[in-house]
Write a protein that holds these residues in place. Structure first.
Motif, PDB file in Angstrom:
ATOM      1  N   THR A 165       0.803  -1.221   0.000  1.00 35.17           N
ATOM      2  CA  THR A 165       0.000   0.000   0.000  1.00 35.17           C
ATOM      3  C   THR A 165       0.840   1.276   0.000  1.00 35.17           C
ATOM      4  OG1 THR A 165      -0.124  -0.028   2.418  1.00 35.17           O
ATOM      5  CG2 THR A 165      -1.882  -1.170   1.210  1.00 35.17           C
ATOM      6  N   LEU A 166       2.158   1.140  -0.099  1.00 37.46           N
ATOM      7  CA  LEU A 166       3.043   2.294  -0.018  1.00 37.46           C
ATOM      8  C   LEU A 166       3.327   2.896  -1.394  1.00 37.46           C
ATOM      9  CD1 LEU A 166       5.619   0.934   2.591  1.00 37.46           C
ATOM     10  CD2 LEU A 166       3.572   2.327   3.007  1.00 37.46           C
ATOM     11  N   HIS A 167       3.694   4.177  -1.396  1.00 32.63           N
ATOM     12  CA  HIS A 167       4.070   4.884  -2.619  1.00 32.63           C
ATOM     13  C   HIS A 167       5.369   5.635  -2.318  1.00 32.63           C
ATOM     14  CE1 HIS A 167       0.087   3.963  -4.221  1.00 32.63           C
ATOM     15  NE2 HIS A 167      -0.385   4.334  -3.044  1.00 32.63           N
ATOM     16  N   LEU A 168       6.457   5.189  -2.917  1.00 31.75           N
ATOM     17  CA  LEU A 168       7.789   5.664  -2.578  1.00 31.75           C
ATOM     18  C   LEU A 168       8.451   6.345  -3.761  1.00 31.75           C
ATOM     19  CD1 LEU A 168       8.801   2.373  -0.768  1.00 31.75           C
ATOM     20  CD2 LEU A 168       8.048   4.491   0.332  1.00 31.75           C
ATOM     21  N   ASP A 169       9.362   7.259  -3.458  1.00 33.95           N
ATOM     22  CA  ASP A 169      10.077   7.969  -4.515  1.00 33.95           C
ATOM     23  C   ASP A 169      11.147   7.099  -5.163  1.00 33.95           C
ATOM     24  OD1 ASP A 169       8.681  10.445  -4.018  1.00 33.95           O
ATOM     25  OD2 ASP A 169       9.943  10.698  -2.244  1.00 33.95           O
ATOM     26  N   LEU A 170      11.919   6.408  -4.333  1.00 37.05           N
ATOM     27  CA  LEU A 170      13.069   5.643  -4.823  1.00 37.05           C
ATOM     28  C   LEU A 170      13.177   4.325  -4.078  1.00 37.05           C
ATOM     29  CD1 LEU A 170      16.007   8.247  -4.916  1.00 37.05           C
ATOM     30  CD2 LEU A 170      15.097   7.039  -6.889  1.00 37.05           C
ATOM     31  N   LEU A 171      13.608   3.299  -4.786  1.00 40.07           N
ATOM     32  CA  LEU A 171      14.027   2.053  -4.151  1.00 40.07           C
ATOM     33  C   LEU A 171      15.486   1.810  -4.500  1.00 40.07           C
ATOM     34  CD1 LEU A 171      13.863  -0.777  -2.851  1.00 40.07           C
ATOM     35  CD2 LEU A 171      12.967  -1.612  -5.051  1.00 40.07           C
ATOM     36  N   PHE A 172      16.300   1.587  -3.479  1.00 44.17           N
ATOM     37  CA  PHE A 172      17.675   1.153  -3.680  1.00 44.17           C
ATOM     38  C   PHE A 172      17.699  -0.354  -3.424  1.00 44.17           C
ATOM     39  CE2 PHE A 172      18.014   5.627  -2.649  1.00 44.17           C
ATOM     40  CZ  PHE A 172      18.904   6.077  -3.614  1.00 44.17           C
ATOM     41  N   LEU A 173      17.982  -1.099  -4.477  1.00 42.62           N
ATOM     42  CA  LEU A 173      17.875  -2.553  -4.440  1.00 42.62           C
ATOM     43  C   LEU A 173      19.253  -3.198  -4.521  1.00 42.62           C
ATOM     44  CD1 LEU A 173      15.931  -5.069  -4.637  1.00 42.62           C
ATOM     45  CD2 LEU A 173      16.187  -4.863  -7.125  1.00 42.62           C
ATOM     46  N   GLY A 174      19.576  -4.013  -3.526  1.00 44.46           N
ATOM     47  CA  GLY A 174      20.768  -4.850  -3.603  1.00 44.46           C
ATOM     48  C   GLY A 174      20.397  -6.192  -4.196  1.00 44.46           C
ATOM     49  N   VAL A 175      21.278  -6.771  -5.008  1.00 47.32           N
ATOM     50  CA  VAL A 175      20.978  -8.028  -5.687  1.00 47.32           C
ATOM     51  C   VAL A 175      22.114  -9.025  -5.493  1.00 47.32           C
ATOM     52  CG1 VAL A 175      19.536  -6.899  -7.402  1.00 47.32           C
ATOM     53  CG2 VAL A 175      21.952  -7.270  -7.905  1.00 47.32           C
ATOM     54  N   HIS A 176      21.790 -10.299  -5.675  1.00 44.97           N
ATOM     55  CA  HIS A 176      22.767 -11.380  -5.557  1.00 44.97           C
ATOM     56  C   HIS A 176      23.524 -11.595  -6.862  1.00 44.97           C
ATOM     57  CE1 HIS A 176      24.428 -15.271  -4.281  1.00 44.97           C
ATOM     58  NE2 HIS A 176      24.008 -15.771  -5.422  1.00 44.97           N
ATOM     59  N   GLY A 177      22.822 -11.454  -7.981  1.00 46.23           N
ATOM     60  CA  GLY A 177      23.451 -11.714  -9.269  1.00 46.23           C
ATOM     61  C   GLY A 177      22.775 -10.962 -10.397  1.00 46.23           C
TER      62      GLY A 177
END
Length: 274
Positions: A165-177
């Motif tokens: 239900t959230l509305h965000l400006d930015l997502l910083f995503l860390g990934v495995h591969g």
């Protein structure tokens, strides 16, 4: 203790924890850092562990292997610092952002403690603790519920429902591969679902990944490469990766890491911003 006995004990600790630090081993065994480094080099030459800057980790990960947060925290220290320095420049006061779980996003959190009016949503226990302990009183930190993973992420239905239900400006995503075919991946099925919910909640996706993530495949895809508005990596990213990512992500930013574990502030960019 003989060197052979010490090395056996070190190997046992690496296999149990997923990774170790030179400084901790030196204190534990009452020897110098140089002695521990020689032990790690000997074990690395035999293929029993992987020697990394400041410590060692296990070898031979499969698509479902998920190293613990501590194990990953000793890898690519200068690259992660450089990436976090650059990513912090994308955050504006008063923004509503999300930080996924990961050691690079934890590095970014350390650089956000002084940003006024920030709202941070995270499924990372270390990220939440960093901002709780050192953040400003006008910041808001929202920690999702969920099931804890080896990488200290909270995942599963509770985490997904908290984000939907959230509305965000930015997502910083860390990934495995990262690969061209599989996109951005993780070794944990429930974490992939939680990450996809975070992606859906954010207006823009910024992926943080050092060069070692290229060519690694986790069992579950999070999103395709084209979903990333920005990818911040380091300048050791190989040319084939630069070509693929430059064509598919919105903007590829590469930063130069220094041996001291800090970054220069001037990145190079490839690709076209969208």
């Amino acid at each position: 203790m003989l060197a052979q006995q010490r090395q056996a004990a070190i190997l046992e600790r690496v296999r149990a924890a997923g990774g170790v630090r030179v400084s901790e081993l030196a204190t534990e065994f009452g020897v110098s850092d140089m002695t521990i480094r020689r032990d790690l080099e000997a074990l690395d030459e035999r293929g029993l562990l992987a020697k990394v800057h400041g410590g060692a980790t296990t070898t031979g990960p499969s698509s479902t292997d998920e190293p613990g947060f501590h194990a990953k925290s000793v890898r690519q220290l200068s690259e992660k610092a450089a990436i976090a320095d650059r990513a912090a420049q994308l955050v504006r006061p008063g923004a509503a952002i999300a930080l996924s779980a990961g050691t690079t996003t934890a590095e970014l959190a350390r650089r956000l403690v002084d940003v006024p009016g920030l709202t941070v949503v995270t499924n990372s226990l270390p990220v939440a603790e960093i901002l709780h302990a050192g953040g400003r009183p006008d910041q808001t930190v929202v920690l999702t519920g969920g099931v804890r993973t080896p990488s200290d992420a909270l995942v599963g239905p509770l985490a997904v429902d908290a984000v939907r239900t959230l509305h965000l400006d930015l997502l910083f995503l860390g990934v495995h591969g990262i690969t061209e075919r599989a996109g951005f991946t993780t070794p944990n099925l429930m974490e992939a679902e939680t990450d996809r919910a975070l992606v859906a909640a954010a207006d823009r996706l910024v992926v943080l990944a050092d060069h070692t993530k290229w060519g690694t495949v986790g069992i579950s895809s999070i999103v395709e490469l084209a979903a990333a508005h920005v990818l911040v990596s380091d300048d050791r990213l190989p040319p084939p990766a630069r070509r693929v990512l430059g064509d598919q992500v919105g903007e590829l930013i590469m930063v130069k890491a220094t041996g001291a574990g800090r970054a220069t502030r001037t990145p190079t960019s490839e690709g076209t911003a969208q």
